[in-house]
Design an enzyme around this catalytic site. Structure first.
Site, PDB file in Angstrom:
ATOM      1  N   LYS A  46       0.797  -1.197   0.000  1.00 49.39           N
ATOM      2  CA  LYS A  46       0.000   0.000   0.000  1.00 49.39           C
ATOM      3  C   LYS A  46       0.838   1.259   0.000  1.00 49.39           C
ATOM      4  CE  LYS A  46      -3.778  -1.813   2.873  1.00 49.39           C
ATOM      5  NZ  LYS A  46      -4.383  -1.745   4.234  1.00 49.39           N
ATOM      6  N   GLY A  47       2.061   1.167   0.503  1.00 53.25           N
ATOM      7  CA  GLY A  47       2.817   2.351   0.914  1.00 53.25           C
ATOM      8  C   GLY A  47       3.047   3.404  -0.143  1.00 53.25           C
ATOM      9  N   GLU A 103       7.934   2.799  -5.448  1.00 54.83           N
ATOM     10  CA  GLU A 103       7.983   2.239  -4.087  1.00 54.83           C
ATOM     11  C   GLU A 103       8.111   3.384  -3.082  1.00 54.83           C
ATOM     12  OE1 GLU A 103       7.143   0.264  -2.028  1.00 54.83           O
ATOM     13  OE2 GLU A 103       8.514  -1.422  -1.819  1.00 54.83           O
ATOM     14  N   ASP A 104       7.591   3.163  -1.878  1.00 49.61           N
ATOM     15  CA  ASP A 104       7.674   4.215  -0.862  1.00 49.61           C
ATOM     16  C   ASP A 104       9.072   4.321  -0.273  1.00 49.61           C
ATOM     17  OD1 ASP A 104       7.510   1.757   0.432  1.00 49.61           O
ATOM     18  OD2 ASP A 104       5.959   2.359   1.856  1.00 49.61           O
ATOM     19  N   ASP A 107      14.490  -0.125   2.403  1.00 53.34           N
ATOM     20  CA  ASP A 107      15.120  -0.246   3.718  1.00 53.34           C
ATOM     21  C   ASP A 107      16.238  -1.284   3.586  1.00 53.34           C
ATOM     22  OD1 ASP A 107      15.553  -0.120   6.457  1.00 53.34           O
ATOM     23  OD2 ASP A 107      13.824  -1.312   6.987  1.00 53.34           O
ATOM     24  N   LYS A 135      17.038   4.176   2.959  1.00 55.57           N
ATOM     25  CA  LYS A 135      17.864   4.174   4.179  1.00 55.57           C
ATOM     26  C   LYS A 135      19.131   3.393   3.860  1.00 55.57           C
ATOM     27  CE  LYS A 135      13.935   3.569   7.289  1.00 55.57           C
ATOM     28  NZ  LYS A 135      13.343   2.607   8.265  1.00 55.57           N
ATOM     29  N   PHE A 156      12.542   5.193  11.995  1.00 55.36           N
ATOM     30  CA  PHE A 156      11.262   4.697  11.495  1.00 55.36           C
ATOM     31  C   PHE A 156      10.392   5.885  11.147  1.00 55.36           C
ATOM     32  CE2 PHE A 156       7.159   2.730  11.254  1.00 55.36           C
ATOM     33  CZ  PHE A 156       7.458   1.516  10.654  1.00 55.36           C
ATOM     34  N   VAL A 157       9.992   5.956   9.883  1.00 55.25           N
ATOM     35  CA  VAL A 157       9.261   7.131   9.411  1.00 55.25           C
ATOM     36  C   VAL A 157       7.839   6.765   9.002  1.00 55.25           C
ATOM     37  CG1 VAL A 157      11.297   8.450   8.691  1.00 55.25           C
ATOM     38  CG2 VAL A 157      10.256   6.823   7.088  1.00 55.25           C
ATOM     39  N   ASP A 163       3.144   3.856   6.852  1.00 52.18           N
ATOM     40  CA  ASP A 163       2.363   3.639   8.066  1.00 52.18           C
ATOM     41  C   ASP A 163       3.182   3.071   9.195  1.00 52.18           C
ATOM     42  OD1 ASP A 163       2.687   0.947   6.970  1.00 52.18           O
ATOM     43  OD2 ASP A 163       1.150   0.359   8.415  1.00 52.18           O
ATOM     44  N   ARG A 169      -0.759   7.065   7.398  1.00 48.95           N
ATOM     45  CA  ARG A 169      -0.491   7.158   5.956  1.00 48.95           C
ATOM     46  C   ARG A 169      -0.938   8.504   5.396  1.00 48.95           C
ATOM     47  NH1 ARG A 169       0.930   1.981   4.091  1.00 48.95           N
ATOM     48  NH2 ARG A 169      -0.138   0.236   5.064  1.00 48.95           N
TER      49      ARG A 169
HETATM   50  P1  IMP Z   1      12.764  -3.765   2.949  1.00 48.06           P
HETATM   51  O1  IMP Z   1      12.389  -5.117   2.385  1.00 48.06           O
HETATM   52  O2  IMP Z   1      13.515  -3.906   4.257  1.00 48.06           O
HETATM   53  O3  IMP Z   1      13.479  -2.864   1.973  1.00 48.06           O
HETATM   54  O4  IMP Z   1      11.406  -3.094   3.410  1.00 48.06           O
HETATM   55  C1  IMP Z   1      10.585  -2.421   2.563  1.00 48.06           C
HETATM   56  C2  IMP Z   1       9.218  -2.226   3.183  1.00 48.06           C
HETATM   57  O5  IMP Z   1       9.251  -2.147   4.622  1.00 48.06           O
HETATM   58  C3  IMP Z   1       8.670  -0.880   2.720  1.00 48.06           C
HETATM   59  O6  IMP Z   1       7.983  -0.997   1.499  1.00 48.06           O
HETATM   60  C4  IMP Z   1       7.775  -0.496   3.876  1.00 48.06           C
HETATM   61  O7  IMP Z   1       6.505  -1.075   3.718  1.00 48.06           O
HETATM   62  C5  IMP Z   1       8.435  -1.103   5.093  1.00 48.06           C
HETATM   63  N1  IMP Z   1       9.272  -0.108   5.806  1.00 48.06           N
HETATM   64  C6  IMP Z   1      10.613  -0.095   5.891  1.00 48.06           C
HETATM   65  N2  IMP Z   1      11.042   0.965   6.622  1.00 48.06           N
HETATM   66  C7  IMP Z   1       9.918   1.649   6.987  1.00 48.06           C
HETATM   67  C8  IMP Z   1       9.702   2.853   7.751  1.00 48.06           C
HETATM   68  O8  IMP Z   1      10.615   3.546   8.246  1.00 48.06           O
HETATM   69  N3  IMP Z   1       8.404   3.233   7.906  1.00 48.06           N
HETATM   70  C9  IMP Z   1       7.348   2.536   7.377  1.00 48.06           C
HETATM   71  N4  IMP Z   1       7.525   1.399   6.672  1.00 48.06           N
HETATM   72  C10 IMP Z   1       8.790   0.961   6.477  1.00 48.06           C
END
Ligand code: IMP
Length: 190
Positions: A46-47, A103-104, A107, A135, A156-157, A163, A169
């Site tokens: 959803k992000g 993508e939002d 991470d 990040k 954490f944002v 969300d 959101r």
């Molecule tokens: P990754 O697989 O660790 O890159 O995580 C990606 C997903 O984790 C993102 O699409 C978000 O849904 C969630 N996510 C990672 N960091 C944050 C944050 O700081 N706030 C909110 N959602 C996050």
């Protein structure tokens, strides 16, 4: 950035004016990259829905819009495991078109690493990524982000589509959620 702006939660990291400026720039870059090419913008739910809604209107070339729903499972309390489920798939084939994944936040990179491999099996002309936030200090899988909004520190944002526990959101800016904002011990362990 404007630290004076306040809203329901946290401390403002990127205010709405800074987001709007950067999204307009990204729109111009993306327009120049794809002009005249068959393009599908793929919003990851959803992000990314808020970012996608603004970014798409800043892109001045014809495109189709698709949505894909992903759920990333957390391997520990602090990071995703790389196990990703497609909860809603795209409706039309991607073959013969360029795909721009929207993508939002990137991470650890595990979620997009999975998605990129999955999309590659569908024979698009190319796959590129537009991400609002990155990040870099948390990267496990290196993800080539072709169009990046902002690099942020390890915090954490929430807001602008992102969300915590399904909330925030709809904040118009990006805020850092701090331990003081936690209610009933729900704060994520970052
Ligand atoms: P990754 O697989 O660790 O890159 O995580 C990606 C997903 O984790 C993102 O699409 C978000 O849904 C969630 N996510 C990672 N960091 C944050 C944050 O700081 N706030 C909110 N959602 C996050």
């Amino acid at each position: 950035m404007n630290g004076a702006e306040t809203n329901a939660v946290g401390k403002v990291l990127i205010d709405r004016a800074a987001i709007a400026r950067r999204v307009a720039e990204l729109g111009r870059e993306i327009t120049a990259a794809y002009r005249g090419e068959p393009l599908v913008a793929l919003s990851v739910l959803k992000g990314s829905f808020v970012f996608a809604a603004d970014l798409l209107r800043a892109i001045d070339t014809p495109l189709a819009v698709e949505f894909i729903g992903l759920r990333s499972y957390f391997g520990s309390r602090t990071q995703t495991s790389g196990v990703v489920e497609i909860t809603q798939d795209v409706k039309y084939p991607l073959g013969g078109r360029h795909v721009l994944v929207i993508e939002d936040i990137v991470d650890t990179g595990l979620t997009l690493d999975y998605l990129m491999k999955n999309l590659a099996t569908r024979n698009p002309l190319s796959i590129k990524i537009a991400a609002l936030l990155h990040k870099p200090s948390r990267a496990i899988k290196p993800i080539p982000i072709d169009f990046l909004g902002f690099e942020i520190p390890d915090a954490f944002v929430v807001g602008y589509g992102l969300d915590f526990d399904g909330r925030y959101r709809n904040l118009p800016h990006i805020a850092v959620l701090e331990p003081d904002d936690a209610q009933l011990g729900l704060f994520p362990p970052r």
